[in-house]
Design a protein around this motif. Structure first.
Motif, PDB file in Angstrom:
ATOM      1  N   CYS A 311      85.263  23.838  50.919  1.00 41.45           N
ATOM      2  CA  CYS A 311      85.695  24.498  52.159  1.00 41.45           C
ATOM      3  C   CYS A 311      84.707  25.571  52.602  1.00 41.45           C
ATOM      4  CB  CYS A 311      87.074  25.125  51.958  1.00 41.45           C
ATOM      5  SG  CYS A 311      88.405  23.920  51.691  1.00 41.45           S
ATOM      6  N   LEU A 312      83.997  26.171  51.655  1.00 41.86           N
ATOM      7  CA  LEU A 312      83.077  27.255  51.983  1.00 41.86           C
ATOM      8  C   LEU A 312      81.677  26.778  52.352  1.00 41.86           C
ATOM      9  CD1 LEU A 312      84.015  29.945  49.303  1.00 41.86           C
ATOM     10  CD2 LEU A 312      84.472  30.010  51.755  1.00 41.86           C
ATOM     11  N   ILE A 313      81.403  25.507  52.145  1.00 42.99           N
ATOM     12  CA  ILE A 313      80.069  24.986  52.460  1.00 42.99           C
ATOM     13  C   ILE A 313      79.652  25.281  53.912  1.00 42.99           C
ATOM     14  CG2 ILE A 313      78.949  22.776  52.990  1.00 42.99           C
ATOM     15  CD1 ILE A 313      78.283  23.533  50.295  1.00 42.99           C
ATOM     16  N   PRO A 314      80.550  25.136  54.922  1.00 45.92           N
ATOM     17  CA  PRO A 314      80.116  25.450  56.294  1.00 45.92           C
ATOM     18  C   PRO A 314      79.612  26.880  56.461  1.00 45.92           C
ATOM     19  CG  PRO A 314      82.170  24.224  56.337  1.00 45.92           C
ATOM     20  CD  PRO A 314      81.926  24.588  54.906  1.00 45.92           C
ATOM     21  N   CYS A 315      80.064  27.800  55.617  1.00 45.18           N
ATOM     22  CA  CYS A 315      79.627  29.194  55.709  1.00 45.18           C
ATOM     23  C   CYS A 315      78.267  29.417  55.063  1.00 45.18           C
ATOM     24  CB  CYS A 315      80.647  30.113  55.033  1.00 45.18           C
ATOM     25  SG  CYS A 315      82.315  30.021  55.718  1.00 45.18           S
ATOM     26  N   SER A 316      77.816  28.456  54.249  1.00 41.34           N
ATOM     27  CA  SER A 316      76.578  28.669  53.491  1.00 41.34           C
ATOM     28  C   SER A 316      75.373  28.810  54.408  1.00 41.34           C
ATOM     29  CB  SER A 316      76.371  27.520  52.504  1.00 41.34           C
ATOM     30  OG  SER A 316      76.237  26.282  53.184  1.00 41.34           O
ATOM     31  N   THR A 317      75.332  28.013  55.477  1.00 40.52           N
ATOM     32  CA  THR A 317      74.214  28.112  56.405  1.00 40.52           C
ATOM     33  C   THR A 317      74.183  29.488  57.069  1.00 40.52           C
ATOM     34  OG1 THR A 317      74.317  25.739  56.850  1.00 40.52           O
ATOM     35  CG2 THR A 317      73.185  27.101  58.463  1.00 40.52           C
TER      36      THR A 317
END
Length: 458
Positions: A311-317
């Protein structure tokens, strides 16, 4: 406009699904191991080989298959590797015995090794702008994170019917990727001679070390076959280093080895997978053999670890664009180490749900470490070496996973017992993560460069 969008969307979708199918195959197998044992036999050693022979071939061949991507073009090489992978998956699903399954997993690993370097190369070629590429890498990493999160649960669901379904699922996914590739533009190529000596010595070095680590748990560290394997690994590694230093066309270009940033990135990939792949192997057996959970129950127990990270992958960028790669990489490695230490300190009698929660920090390390490291690597290599650099990076990741399963499996099967081996394995995972976090402090704290036509909003 439509053609331009298709030329970026199709390769990105293919790269995301390609990473997903390889990651899924690495994580979906763990919860099925007891069921495979019940039907085909084999002790801990046999189960280690089911997991590790795939990872071993993937790691050993990635060094040269990255050069294949540069030489023949990422799109064509990906299509060929994907067909090999899917055919081997069908063979795994139909395997009548454990040796046949392990043999099919070898071919699966070869196919995966051909696929993996082409994925980031496709992204690199489709997105020349650094900012757009960083965001595309974030989506690419999301595919792997979702697959990692879904793997244990999906494996548990499918194993309730038959463990063979975990391999059949690769057939429809492979067909979708091939259809997407038909809409991708041709990839650039670069004439790259094949380093046969380097490839042969790499296979012998990694294979010998993995064989020794696995077999030591069955016959002991001083057994003749283990000592011979270690000797072969040492000689082969020395020959590999010499071949890369003196060869006319080394598979690992010297300029990559001279870059401190690239070397640290490879070390980060190694350390990350020690925990992220090694711990699910351990706790899949722990949940089912020690707590009596079903394959589905074990898969569900991994949800707290895998789902938050996905779920947090989109925030990584967003994080990488504003802080640079160093901060998320260090934080992710420290989180992984903290989770391992917490599991060591927890009592043996703790319930499954507590163990599942203590695995959360390890899962959260994924969206922090991998997208940042992949973006960092691509930022420090030229476009015509992106396939080779990707191959070296992913080889380091797979070597970390293969050695983790080999060493951890040996420790839990030692005379001291499963729980003792589990705790020693967790301590080793924590040490590797913390040591690499210290090395990562030497990375430059910079954000990705921005395109002249795209302002930096940070």
């Amino acid at each position: 406009m439509r053609d331009g969008t298709r030329q970026t969307t199709a390769p990105l979708a293919a790269a995301v699904l390609g990473f997903s199918i390889i990651t899924l195959d690495a994580t979906i197998v763990n919860v099925a191991l007891p069921s495979i044992h019940d039907e085909l036999g084999g002790g801990i050693t046999g189960l280690q080989w089911v997991v590790d022979v795939y990872t071993l071939m993937l790691a050993a061949l990635l060094l040269s298959t990255g050069a294949l991507s540069d030489r023949y073009g990422a799109r064509g090489v990906l299509a060929g590797g994907l067909m090999s992978f899917v055919i081997a998956s069908v063979a795994c699903a139909l395997a009548p015995s454990l040796p046949v399954l392990i043999g099919a997993r070898v071919v699966q690993g070869i196919g995966a090794a051909i696929i993996m370097p082409t994925l980031l190369a496709l992204v690199r070629h489709a997105f020349p702008d650094p900012v757009a590429r960083t965001r595309a890498v974030g989506l690419w990493a999301m595919g792997g994170a979702v697959a990692a999160a879904a793997g244990p649960v999906l494996g548990g669901v499918l194993t309730q019917v038959s463990w063979r379904l975990i391999f059949w699922i690769n057939l429809p996914l492979g067909i979708v990727i091939l259809l997407l590739l038909a809409h991708a533009s041709r990839s650039p190529t670069r004439l790259t001679p094949f380093d046969w000596l380097g490839q042969a010595t790499a296979i012998l070095a990694i294979g010998g070390l993995t064989f020794a680590a696995i077999e030591a748990g069955r016959v002991g560290l001083t057994a003749p076959e283990v000592l011979v394997a270690l000797g072969i690994a040492m000689v082969a590694f020395a020959a590999f280093v010499a071949a890369q230093a003196k060869g006319r066309h080394p598979m690992v270009p010297p300029e990559l080895l001279r870059s401190a940033t690239v070397m640290i990135a490879n070390g980060i990939g190694f350390a990350f997978t020690v925990g992220f792949y090694g711990l699910p192997f351990l706790f899949s057996l722990h949940f089912q053999e020690r707590h009596g959970l079903s394959a589905l129950g074990a898969g569900l127990a991994f949800l707290p670890m895998m789902l938050p990270g996905a779920c947090l992958i989109p925030c990584s960028t967003w994080i990488v664009e504003r802080t640079g790669p160093r901060v998320p990489i260090i934080c992710g490695l420290v989180l992984s180490a903290a989770g391992s230490v917490a599991l060591v300190l927890a009592p043996e009698s703790m319930p499954v749900w507590v163990t599942a929660l203590l695995l959360v920090p390890v899962g959260l390390s994924g969206p922090l470490v991998m997208p940042a490291t992949a973006a960092l690597l691509l930022e420090h290599v030229s476009a015509d070496q992106s396939g080779t650099a990707s191959g070296v990076f992913n080889a380091s990741r797979q070597i970390g996973g293969a050695l983790a399963v080999a060493v951890f499996g040996t420790l839990i099967s030692a005379p001291a017992g499963f729980e003792h081996g589990l705790r020693v394995s967790l301590i080793l995972a924590a040490i590797v993560a913390l040591g690499t976090a210290v090395a990562a402090t030497h990375l430059a704290s910079t954000r990705p460069a921005t395109s002249p036509t795209q302002p930096d909003n940070g």
